[in-house]
Motif scaffolding. Structure first.
Motif, short mmCIF file in Angstrom:
data_model
loop_
_atom_site.label_atom_id
_atom_site.label_comp_id
_atom_site.label_asym_id
_atom_site.label_seq_id
_atom_site.Cartn_x
_atom_site.Cartn_y
_atom_site.Cartn_z
N PHE A 48 0.85 -1.19 0.00
CA PHE A 48 0.00 0.00 0.00
C PHE A 48 0.89 1.25 0.00
N GLY A 49 0.37 2.34 -0.57
CA GLY A 49 1.15 3.56 -0.61
C GLY A 49 2.48 3.34 -1.29
N GLN A 50 3.56 3.71 -0.63
CA GLN A 50 4.89 3.62 -1.23
C GLN A 50 5.73 2.47 -0.68
N THR A 51 5.12 1.55 0.06
CA THR A 51 5.85 0.38 0.55
C THR A 51 5.65 -0.78 -0.42
N PRO A 52 6.73 -1.45 -0.85
CA PRO A 52 6.59 -2.59 -1.77
C PRO A 52 5.79 -3.72 -1.12
N PRO A 53 5.19 -4.58 -1.94
CA PRO A 53 4.44 -5.72 -1.38
C PRO A 53 5.37 -6.72 -0.68
N LEU A 54 4.76 -7.55 0.14
CA LEU A 54 5.49 -8.66 0.75
C LEU A 54 5.94 -9.63 -0.33
N SER A 55 7.07 -10.29 -0.09
CA SER A 55 7.57 -11.25 -1.07
C SER A 55 6.86 -12.59 -0.95
N GLY A 56 6.29 -12.89 0.22
CA GLY A 56 5.59 -14.15 0.43
C GLY A 56 4.09 -13.94 0.54
N ASP A 57 3.43 -14.91 1.17
CA ASP A 57 1.99 -14.83 1.33
C ASP A 57 1.60 -13.65 2.21
N VAL A 58 0.48 -13.02 1.85
CA VAL A 58 -0.06 -11.93 2.66
C VAL A 58 -1.04 -12.52 3.67
N SER A 59 -0.83 -12.21 4.92
CA SER A 59 -1.73 -12.62 5.99
C SER A 59 -1.75 -11.51 7.03
N ILE A 60 -2.74 -11.54 7.91
CA ILE A 60 -2.76 -10.55 8.99
C ILE A 60 -1.53 -10.73 9.86
N ALA A 61 -1.13 -11.97 10.09
CA ALA A 61 0.07 -12.21 10.90
C ALA A 61 1.31 -11.61 10.24
#
Length: 260
Positions: A48-61
């Motif tokens: 979101f915004g200017q932070t790159p996405p996670l490289s792995g699975d997206v989870s709340i944890a």
């Protein structure tokens, strides 16, 4: 991963965690009021915004891990936190883990019944698809109170009273953020929010809820309060899912009085 962030104001630090949408810009309606009293640190979550996405699975944890890592990197152990929607869930999860300090959570996700969760997915996903389809026309549509009310009926109790500048960043964020769909999957397909036993959280916990919230419906507030028995529950009387839209001064005051 280092989270993009901004720092504003001076005083005791306060970390802001946004929900689905614009990233840290989601706090624009109240950040000036908060920064007049506190040092505000607002982050863009991964994807979101200017932070790159996670490289792995997206989870709340995993999203919570990224915030916890940011707190450690910035030397902010024990920092007060405030979050809204998905961000409200993340700050509650931080508190459940024993991280942070005082916590204010506005309209947090994770406390749905199975039926409510299905309705959430079936209604919000088409709304996101509609925002994407209308993306180039959003400024014009939001400029008209009739079309603005139609577009925002699920999100705001008083959409006709909002300005386009207030809501456009969040709608564009829903349309454009690479993490919107993975985060929706995390919310709808992942585990529900766990609670924290009495006396186990590191600071005060305040949960704020709009009486007219159609995304996280009001009966979920009681489940959240039961899951976090240390929490004080605050109701926003004429408010939908975004207190910073519908009740900005009240939302800012709740955050300021609920944290130190």
């Amino acid at each position: 991963m280092s989270l993009h962030h901004v720092r504003r104001g001076a005083g005791s630090p306060l970390l802001l965690v946004h929900g689905l949408g614009a990233g840290l810009q989601s706090w624009d309606p109240i950040i000036d009021e908060l920064a007049a009293k506190r040092e505000v640190i607002a982050v863009d979550l991964p994807g979101f915004g200017q932070t790159p996405p996670l490289s792995g699975d997206v989870s709340i944890a995993a999203l919570t891990d990224s915030v916890a890592q940011f707190i450690s990197e910035q030397g902010l152990e024990g920092v007060a936190t405030a979050g809204q929607s998905m961000g409200g869930r993340i700050v509650l999860e931080l508190a459940r883990r024993g991280g942070g300090g005082d916590t204010v959570s506005l309209a947090p996700g994770g406390f749905w019944s199975d039926r409510e969760l299905a309705v959430f997915g079936y209604t919000l996903r088409p709304s996101i698809a509609l925002v994407r389809a209308l993306r180039t026309r959003l400024p014009a549509l939001l400029g008209n109170p009739v079309s603005r009310s139609a577009l925002l009926a699920q999100l705001s109790a008083r959409p006709w009273s909002l300005t386009p500048q207030t809501v456009l960043p969040d709608l564009l964020g829903l349309a454009d953020s690479p993490a919107t769909d993975p985060a929706m999957d995390a919310l709808t397909k992942g585990p529900k929010q766990q609670g924290a036993p009495l006396g186990s959280v590191p600071g005060r916990v305040t949960i704020g809820w709009g009486r007219r919230d159609l995304v996280t419906v009001p009966r979920q507030a009681h489940r959240a309060a039961d899951a976090f028995p240390d929490a004080a529950l605050h109701w926003f009387p004429r408010c939908g899912h975004f207190p910073q839209w519908d009740a900005p001064h009240e939302a800012a005051e709740l955050i300021l009085t609920g944290t130190h």
